[in-house]
Scaffold this active site. Structure first.
Site, PDB file in Angstrom:
ATOM      1  N   HIS A   1     -69.208  74.758  55.008  1.00  0.00           N
ATOM      2  CA  HIS A   1     -70.223  73.740  54.748  1.00  0.00           C
ATOM      3  C   HIS A   1     -70.402  72.787  55.916  1.00  0.00           C
ATOM      4  CE1 HIS A   1     -66.411  72.748  52.618  1.00  0.00           C
ATOM      5  NE2 HIS A   1     -66.524  71.576  53.208  1.00  0.00           N
TER       6      HIS A   1
ATOM      7  N   CYS B   1     -60.209  66.093  49.219  1.00  0.00           N
ATOM      8  CA  CYS B   1     -60.401  66.602  50.580  1.00  0.00           C
ATOM      9  C   CYS B   1     -61.486  65.756  51.237  1.00  0.00           C
ATOM     10  CB  CYS B   1     -60.754  68.084  50.573  1.00  0.00           C
ATOM     11  SG  CYS B   1     -62.385  68.447  49.955  1.00  0.00           S
TER      12      CYS B   1
END
Length: 291
Positions: free
Chosen positions: A72, A186
């Protein structure tokens, strides 16, 4: 379009799905995926977006195991949130956590906006990808239309992970089985946070432990652990690659690990927690620091 009715397929465009991709290596796979994203007009600056995707990959691999990768990029080069998907029948080496080649890849494009509607959708997709029946049907889809239909049908029946996690919790009564708390986090807060939560929740169910999991993603902290719960817990697992407030766990047994371990090693983490072979955490502010 409201938050509630945004679907995974709203982020996917037919032009951004390739069913029989054959990239030669990881770099080639990422470039092909970026080209697919570009094909649906989601990017204002392809080079800048690609650079971001590669930078994210440098931090840690997005090959999360079981043949799946979710690279991503979140940056200003993204005009509209989007997904691109590739099925790679012969697999491609991706430095995955489990060393297996990747056969199913979803690339995420996220704009740098405060409004993170798409993040809920993406966290839901990442959790759905942990269901083998779902990923097998995607890999076997005969057409782009069928690929989209499979996602839509699964999307329809999947509860959002936040709803699911808020159904879990621990009793603060004594002697009611093993009580575990966890925090997953994260830096981008998109997929890994929720996949680790899902894996830990599954492992706890299998081990017959009570568990409550706080997720710290881009949308902030959800399902936050209370002082009473922390007091009652037998062990706390912190699976995080981002800063998590730790002082609240002073004096408790705490396992700290990377968020990827939460995804790929959940049963082992639970075993360790239950074994009692876990060091007691001391907050820095309490004067004594653990060796």
């Amino acid at each position: 379009m409201g938050v509630l009715n945004m679907r995974i397929t709203d982020l996917l465009d037919k032009r951004s799905i390739q069913l029989a991709a054959a990239p030669t290596d990881k770099e080639h796979a990422l470039k092909q995926a970026v080209a697919l994203m570009e094909a649906s007009g989601k990017l204002s600056d392809v080079a800048a977006y690609q650079k971001q995707v590669f930078a994210r990959e440098e931090e840690s691999t997005t090959g999360i195991g079981e043949g799946i990768a979710i690279p991503h990029g979140k940056c200003d080069a993204v005009k509209k949130p989007g997904l691109a998907a590739m099925v790679i029948p012969n697999g491609v080496d991706f430095d995955s956590l489990d060393g297996e080649p990747v056969t199913l890849l979803f690339l995420i494009a996220a704009p740098n906006t405060k409004d993170n509607v798409h993040l809920d959708v993406l966290s839901k997709l990442s959790v759905m990808l942990m269901d083998e029946n779902f990923t097998t049907s995607l890999r076997n889809a005969k057409s782009v239309e069928e690929f989209l239909q499979i996602i839509d049908a699964a999307d329809e029946s999947a509860k959002s992970i936040d709803d699911r996690l808020s159904d879990t919790g621990i009793t603060t009564e004594e002697k009611k089985g093993f009580k575990l708390l966890a925090v997953t986090s994260c830096p981008t807060g998109i997929a890994h946070t929720y996949m680790a939560a899902e894996a830990l929740e599954k492992a706890a169910r299998a081990a017959d432990c009570q568990i409550k999991i706080e997720t710290r993603g881009s949308a902030g902290a959800k399902n936050v652990l209370t002082a009473e719960e922390i007091e009652a817990a037998d062990c706390i697992i912190v699976a995080a690659d981002a800063q998590v407030p730790m002082d609240r766990f002073d004096g408790k047994r705490v396992i700290e690990c990377q968020v990827s371990d939460g995804i790929s090693k959940a049963p082992e983490l639970l075993e360790r927690a239950a074994s009692g072979e876990v060091p007691v955490y001391h907050a820095a502010s309490s004067g004594s620091s653990s060796p």
